[in-house]
Design an enzyme around this catalytic site. Structure first.
Site, PDB file in Angstrom:
ATOM      1  N   LYS A 184      15.667  42.583 -36.566  1.00  0.00           N
ATOM      2  CA  LYS A 184      16.266  41.935 -35.387  1.00  0.00           C
ATOM      3  C   LYS A 184      15.235  40.975 -34.769  1.00  0.00           C
ATOM      4  O   LYS A 184      14.041  41.082 -35.046  1.00  0.00           O
ATOM      5  CB  LYS A 184      16.703  42.992 -34.359  1.00  0.00           C
ATOM      6  CG  LYS A 184      17.538  44.120 -34.975  1.00  0.00           C
ATOM      7  CD  LYS A 184      18.787  43.617 -35.691  1.00  0.00           C
ATOM      8  CE  LYS A 184      19.678  44.745 -36.151  1.00  0.00           C
ATOM      9  NZ  LYS A 184      19.858  44.860 -37.598  1.00  0.00           N
TER      10      LYS A 184
HETATM   11  C1  LIG Z   1      26.016  45.644 -36.973  1.00  0.00           C
HETATM   12  C2  LIG Z   1      25.022  46.774 -36.941  1.00  0.00           C
HETATM   13  N1  LIG Z   1      25.344  47.914 -36.309  1.00  0.00           N
HETATM   14  C3  LIG Z   1      24.487  48.945 -36.240  1.00  0.00           C
HETATM   15  C4  LIG Z   1      23.247  48.879 -36.834  1.00  0.00           C
HETATM   16  C5  LIG Z   1      22.334  50.066 -36.756  1.00  0.00           C
HETATM   17  O1  LIG Z   1      21.143  49.771 -36.082  1.00  0.00           O
HETATM   18  P1  LIG Z   1      19.881  50.717 -36.184  1.00  0.00           P
HETATM   19  O2  LIG Z   1      19.211  50.445 -37.493  1.00  0.00           O
HETATM   20  O3  LIG Z   1      19.017  50.342 -35.022  1.00  0.00           O
HETATM   21  O4  LIG Z   1      20.362  52.129 -36.091  1.00  0.00           O
HETATM   22  C6  LIG Z   1      22.867  47.727 -37.509  1.00  0.00           C
HETATM   23  C7  LIG Z   1      21.554  47.641 -38.147  1.00  0.00           C
HETATM   24  O5  LIG Z   1      21.220  46.778 -38.882  1.00  0.00           O
HETATM   25  C8  LIG Z   1      23.773  46.632 -37.562  1.00  0.00           C
HETATM   26  O6  LIG Z   1      23.474  45.497 -38.206  1.00  0.00           O
END
Ligand SMILES: Cc1ncc(COP(=O)(O)O)c(C=O)c1O
Length: 382
Positions: A184
């Site tokens: 990110k």
């Molecule tokens: C659209 C989306 N939702 C949820 C997530 C989950 O995030 P995290 O890795 O912080 O749990 C991601 C991670 O890449 C994502 O791209």
């Protein structure tokens, strides 16, 4: 053996001396779990996203889980999710013992297609999770119109700093969930944030992220009676963010807008360079949107391209350039396919995006030479 001239990663966190220095205070104070640095990060995040509450958690997946639970989602409920998203969006629904119901996407934005929402609503539908994929907000007015009576939990994992009609992501529904994974634009290693303007929702999330304790560890330790354990009235989780992450986050969030401005500039550079290539469709951004540019994702039209999408990815890899599919079609993953007996063609636009989307490098450590190298390599395909 051919040696690539450069190695360009799909993403690279923009971390450095300031983040390193910020770690000193929590390290030397000894307060390393959720505490003052997390609070500082939350305050800055809430201010930037123009919301009343921001609650830091361990990642966006746990953010989605808590937001859904706090919104009252449970067994027997159905929750609408786009078919093209990261698997975590749908997994979080299953963690609540509810059912994710897929909705196809708009191929031009890769986001949920609002015109396909109504058909999926049943008497069991309680919520929808519009995803702001790659940093571009879903068409939230249309989503809201089609989702009357449903709780709206924004999956803003990719959308820190993005906005829709002037309103920042995270304030466009009942709650918003962000990720600070290293892919990110701002990162804390792992990390997440839940935003909301709803006091009751915020209170529930605050308690549930900390084992269900009615008082936070910091409040108790620094209060007059640290030896009195708090009440535990609900089932909670340990989904806390550490103060080490909070310290990094507080530095990173201050740089968010400059990171996005830089990414915007290079996204436009890519758009211009690819405008003459008939088999590449560059990202579409309507006038109502400020893109957060977590990723730069193109659509490859294989009916016109000299190579298939996967061969293009292989060719670019051989030149030292990392690419990825934009994300995956969750309904095509074995677990979901088997669980619900879904066919790939049931969500044709998500299927196409699964097979034809391609993210190319865009991050804040890239130089003009890096961008030119990516462009030259793609143009050389023909
Ligand atoms: C659209 C989306 N939702 C949820 C997530 C989950 O995030 P995290 O890795 O912080 O749990 C991601 C991670 O890449 C994502 O791209």
């Amino acid at each position: 053996m051919f040696m690539a001239k450069r190695q360009i990663q799909i993403s690279h966190p923009a971390l450095g001396d300031e983040e390193w220095q910020a770690l000193r205070e929590p390290l030397f104070s000894g307060w390393v779990t959720q505490g003052p640095r997390v609070r500082e990060f939350e305050m800055l995040f809430a201010e930037r996203h123009q919301v009343k509450h921001a609650l830091a958690v361990s990642n966006c997946t746990t953010a989605l889980h808590l937001a859904l639970l706090a919104a009252g989602i449970g067994p027997g409920d159905e929750v609408l999710v786009p078919a093209f998203t990261w698997v975590a969006t749908a997994n979080a629904v299953l963690y609540c013992n509810a059912k994710p119901v897929f909705v196809d996407i708009d191929p031009l934005t890769f986001n949920i297609d609002p015109s396909k929402i109504r058909d999926k609503i049943t008497s069991n539908t309680k919520a929808i999770i519009p995803v702001h994929l790659f940093g571009l907000c879903a068409d939230m007015d249309a989503v809201r119109k089609a989702s009357v009576g449903l709780k709206i939990i924004e999956d803003a994992a990719c959308a820190a700093g993005a906005s829709y009609k002037g309103v920042p992501a995270g304030g466009l529904g009942d709650a918003g969930c962000f990720s600070f994974h290293p892919r990110k634009s701002v990162t804390t290693g792992e990390g997440g944030m839940i935003t909301t303007n709803d006091d009751e929702l915020a209170h529930k999330i605050d308690v549930m992220r900390n084992h269900g304790a009615s008082v936070s560890e910091e409040q108790r330790h620094k209060g007059p009676k640290p030896y009195v354990l708090p009440a535990f009235e609900v089932l909670g989780f340990n989904y806390r963010m550490t103060d080490l992450q909070g310290a990094i986050g507080a530095v990173q969030i201050r740089k968010l807008d400059s990171y996005i401005d830089t990414r915007q500039k290079w996204a436009e550079y890519y758009n211009a360079a690819f405008s003459g290539i008939p088999w590449i469709r560059t990202p579409r951004v309507g006038k109502d949107y400020r893109h957060g540019w977590q990723s730069y994702v193109v659509h490859i039209d294989e009916s016109r391209s000299p190579l298939k999408r996967n061969d293009i990815m292989e060719f670019l890899q051989s030149r030292g350039i990392s690419t990825r599919p934009g994300t995956h079609a969750v309904h095509m993953l074995d677990f979901y396919k088997d669980k619900y007996g879904i066919r790939s063609a049931d969500f044709p636009e998500a299927e196409t995006a699964n097979n034809a989307s391609m993210a190319i490098p865009l991050h804040n450590k890239m130089t003009r030479e890096d961008f030119d190298y990516v462009i030259d390599s793609i143009q050389s395909i023909g």
